[in-house]
Design an enzyme around this catalytic site. Structure first.
Site, short mmCIF file in Angstrom:
data_model
loop_
_atom_site.label_atom_id
_atom_site.label_comp_id
_atom_site.label_asym_id
_atom_site.label_seq_id
_atom_site.Cartn_x
_atom_site.Cartn_y
_atom_site.Cartn_z
N ARG A 1 0.82 -1.23 0.00
CA ARG A 1 0.00 0.00 0.00
C ARG A 1 0.85 1.28 0.00
O ARG A 1 0.39 2.32 0.43
CB ARG A 1 -0.98 0.02 1.18
CG ARG A 1 -1.92 -1.18 1.18
CD ARG A 1 -3.11 -0.98 2.08
NE ARG A 1 -3.87 -2.22 2.18
CZ ARG A 1 -3.66 -3.15 3.11
NH1 ARG A 1 -2.74 -2.95 4.03
NH2 ARG A 1 -4.37 -4.25 3.12
N LYS B 1 2.26 10.70 -12.45
CA LYS B 1 1.43 9.68 -13.10
C LYS B 1 2.20 8.37 -13.17
O LYS B 1 3.31 8.33 -13.68
CB LYS B 1 1.06 10.12 -14.51
CG LYS B 1 -0.01 11.18 -14.55
CD LYS B 1 -0.50 11.36 -15.97
CE LYS B 1 -1.59 12.41 -16.04
NZ LYS B 1 -2.09 12.57 -17.43
N GLU C 1 7.94 15.74 -26.97
CA GLU C 1 7.32 16.27 -25.75
C GLU C 1 7.87 17.65 -25.40
O GLU C 1 7.16 18.49 -24.85
CB GLU C 1 7.51 15.31 -24.57
CG GLU C 1 6.77 13.99 -24.68
CD GLU C 1 5.29 14.08 -24.29
OE1 GLU C 1 4.85 15.09 -23.70
OE2 GLU C 1 4.57 13.11 -24.59
N LYS D 1 6.08 22.14 -17.08
CA LYS D 1 5.14 21.11 -16.66
C LYS D 1 4.80 21.24 -15.18
O LYS D 1 3.65 21.09 -14.78
CB LYS D 1 5.69 19.71 -16.98
CG LYS D 1 4.71 18.62 -16.59
CD LYS D 1 5.04 17.25 -17.15
CE LYS D 1 3.92 16.29 -16.80
NZ LYS D 1 4.18 14.92 -17.26
N ARG E 1 -4.65 20.81 -16.13
CA ARG E 1 -3.61 19.84 -16.45
C ARG E 1 -3.87 19.09 -17.75
O ARG E 1 -2.93 18.57 -18.38
CB ARG E 1 -3.50 18.85 -15.28
CG ARG E 1 -2.41 17.83 -15.46
CD ARG E 1 -2.07 17.13 -14.17
NE ARG E 1 -1.15 16.04 -14.43
CZ ARG E 1 -0.55 15.34 -13.49
NH1 ARG E 1 -0.78 15.63 -12.24
NH2 ARG E 1 0.27 14.37 -13.79
N ASN F 1 -2.02 17.13 -22.35
CA ASN F 1 -2.34 16.03 -23.25
C ASN F 1 -2.43 16.45 -24.71
O ASN F 1 -2.93 15.71 -25.54
CB ASN F 1 -3.65 15.37 -22.82
CG ASN F 1 -3.47 14.60 -21.52
OD1 ASN F 1 -2.52 13.85 -21.38
ND2 ASN F 1 -4.35 14.80 -20.57
N HIS G 1 -2.11 13.97 -27.41
CA HIS G 1 -2.13 12.64 -26.79
C HIS G 1 -3.39 11.84 -27.07
O HIS G 1 -3.35 10.61 -27.06
CB HIS G 1 -1.91 12.76 -25.28
CG HIS G 1 -0.48 12.97 -24.90
ND1 HIS G 1 0.25 14.06 -25.32
CD2 HIS G 1 0.39 12.19 -24.18
CE1 HIS G 1 1.49 13.98 -24.84
NE2 HIS G 1 1.60 12.86 -24.16
N HIS H 1 -2.53 8.48 -28.46
CA HIS H 1 -2.87 7.21 -27.80
C HIS H 1 -3.63 6.30 -28.77
O HIS H 1 -3.45 5.09 -28.77
CB HIS H 1 -3.71 7.46 -26.55
CG HIS H 1 -2.92 7.96 -25.40
ND1 HIS H 1 -3.49 8.48 -24.26
CD2 HIS H 1 -1.58 8.01 -25.18
CE1 HIS H 1 -2.55 8.84 -23.41
NE2 HIS H 1 -1.38 8.57 -23.95
N HIS I 1 6.13 6.55 -28.31
CA HIS I 1 5.16 7.47 -27.74
C HIS I 1 5.29 8.87 -28.33
O HIS I 1 4.31 9.48 -28.78
CB HIS I 1 5.32 7.52 -26.22
CG HIS I 1 4.42 8.49 -25.54
ND1 HIS I 1 3.05 8.31 -25.48
CD2 HIS I 1 4.66 9.66 -24.92
CE1 HIS I 1 2.49 9.34 -24.84
NE2 HIS I 1 3.46 10.17 -24.49
#
Lengths: 363, 363
Positions: free
Chosen positions: A122, A144, A186, A228, A242, A246, A249, A253, A266
């Site tokens: 945990r 992330k 990026e 960022k 935020r 993306n 993206h 994706h 990517h």
């Protein structure tokens, strides 16, 4: 090597942490020790990185009870099954909840190690040592973590912050050109989103970046992380602003999923996605032809694709984008441009124009 | 049914939530709606519970976009592989990060659904509808979610709080006696840890609990949740005091793992574990023979085991306990008793006496 090491603070209150940017720091104990509280350290890396950097990393961790686990390399291994090997290694070594994980590798290693840290017993601390440009400018900030699911990318994960990030620019020397370009994709994104001066710096310094000049790389990494971090600090859990990060993206994706993970890098998929976003923005009359062309031109100069794969139909695109996390209550939302350095999240676009952007996106 | 519904607040600041305790509430829309923010709801349940309570639950959720996923029943299915079926169901239904998960079932369903909620798209809200006494008094409070690993129980997971808990005492009528007793084991634990008056109430009311008298059950659930909530509120991430809740669990987890998940019920393993902790406490001279006997006697009256399985050697016990999360830097820490209602976390015990407690534990 005694090059300058820059330190950048990611300000998230009690979850804040430093990013160190410099040459040789992955092998320097001084950057690890202040951020390790227990005695047990597990280095997670992959088959490509291990022969290059694992030995020096382990030496820098001398004095701790250190173990390592070496995963296969590639986005297609960013799965629950491969993640489970990290848990197995930790349990076989009887690592307790006071252990620290170290992610030594690119974005896949960072995402998986971060999620393993978020979920082992945990939650245990972790340190990121990103070894690719993409992971240094992207995964270093934002917290992330996660793995892919056969039905969608990054669908399983957690927001979980590292204790520190060590971005060692010497590790970029072993990247192949395609991977370097994927990182630059990026970097360009940060300019497009909200930093037009940085976009212009990139136009002036693209050759230096492609030649891997250390000062240019260090500057690009620091400015990207700073850009960022500003967005993330204002919106840690991605409630609103935020989502701008993306840009490219949602399209990207879909390309990655549609082509099979690992086929497109990517940053390559994001590059084509940014051009598609710019194309749609132009069709909507939100940006002019000049900004569209500058965008695609800079992306192309970095050696990145500006067109989506020809084998992906607009119907496939629409189906793949429908499961994207930015779909809110069934409505597709995209990050689009009102200009270079000026992005918006919007669901207010003409569907016909979207179809056209999915079908053709040629400079 | 218009029985009284009690509401208990778990005070965790912005992560706080209510526990409703009453008859029939799993089928009552009023207890769900205030805690669902989006439009999509996924009910996660198992093959045993679905035929009993799924229909009424779905009816109470009328008006939402509702889907359900039915997992196999049993601790042996609390794995990453089975967890993945929840993600698959969510993705197949194109559920976004605005969806809400509902855990309808016992502790396994609660733990797995909670971890799915913690990790689906990096976190979506969830509501717990625990249908066993064990899960009503244990999993309802504390935010522990997760799955097992072949090398250890609950080794993968997150601290993640529900939006609300609906503890419906009518669902206890369908429990078999063994499962009811397993829940009573955790109830007794709260008395032993820090609530001697509750222990004495249990001595006076054990027959009423075993006869499933609604008032007795509702009181025992509320008091157990209240006792647990107090400890958790003071120590949400289990840094210190919260470890007391693990009375009997270090021994108990070793029994569960050693015998194979599902062979012993969790509460049964904890029951034997509490007797072992009491036995060691007596050997250490920390409690007298009378408190030891009262402990084992009450556990025995509930129909619970007071001895560890004869097939588990003390060597096996030691090996299994060495991976327990309460091992700090290689040192085994146990929750022991200084009296009924007075527990301590300690690593300061005689190893020989521990060996004796592992080998024999007879009243």
């Amino acid at each position: 090597m005694n090059a300058v090491v820059n330190r950048l603070e990611v300000d998230l209150g009690e979850r804040g942490y430093p990013i160190y940017i410099g040459a040789g720091i992955h092998a320097n104990a001084d950057y690890y020790r202040p951020h390790i509280s227990g005695t047990q350290v597990m280095v997670v890396t992959n088959e490509t990185i291990a022969p290059l950097y694992l030995k020096n990393t382990l030496q820098a961790l001398d004095g701790f009870e250190v173990a390592s686990v070496i995963l296969p390399d590639g986005e297609q291994f960013k799965t629950l099954e491969v993640l489970s090997r990290i848990y197995t290694a930790l349990l076989e070594q009887r690592f307790t909840r006071k252990c620290t994980l170290i992610a030594l590798g690119g974005g896949v290693i960072g995402d998986m190690t971060g999620f393993a840290a978020a979920s082992y017993q945990r939650g245990v601390p972790f340190i990121q040592v990103p070894t690719t440009l993409l992971s240094q400018v992207d995964s270093s900030v934002g917290g992330k973590t996660g793995v892919n699911h056969p039905l969608g990318k990054n669908m399983i994960g957690a927001f979980y912050q590292p204790k520190a990030v060590l971005a060692d620019i010497t590790t970029l020397n072993t990247l192949d050109d395609r991977q370097l370009a994927s990182g630059i994709s990026e970097v360009i994104k940060y300019g497009l989103i909200n930093d037009r001066p940085f976009f212009e710096w990139l136009e002036a310094n693209m050759n230096a970046l492609l030649a891997r000049e250390p000062e240019a790389l260090a500057y690009a990494i620091e400015r990207s992380c700073r850009d960022k971090a500003e967005v993330v600090a204002a919106d840690e859990k991605e409630a609103g602003q935020r989502a701008l990060l993306n840009l490219g993206h949602t399209f990207g994706h879909a390309i990655e999923t549609g082509m099979g993970y690992g086929e497109w890098l990517h940053g390559e998929a994001v590059a084509a996605g940014m051009c598609m976003a710019a194309d749609l923005s132009r069709r909507l009359g939100w940006i002019d032809g000049k900004d569209f062309e500058r965008t695609c031109h800079l992306i192309q100069r970095a050696g990145l694709p500006i067109d989506p794969p020809k084998t992906l139909s607009s119907e496939q695109f629409m189906a793949l984008m429908a499961v994207d996390k930015k779909v809110l209550d069934g409505k597709l939302r995209l990050v689009l441009l009102h200009g270079i350095g000026e992005s918006v999240v919007s669901d207010d676009f003409d569907q016909q124009m979207l179809q056209e952007s999915l079908g053709v996106c040629r400079i």
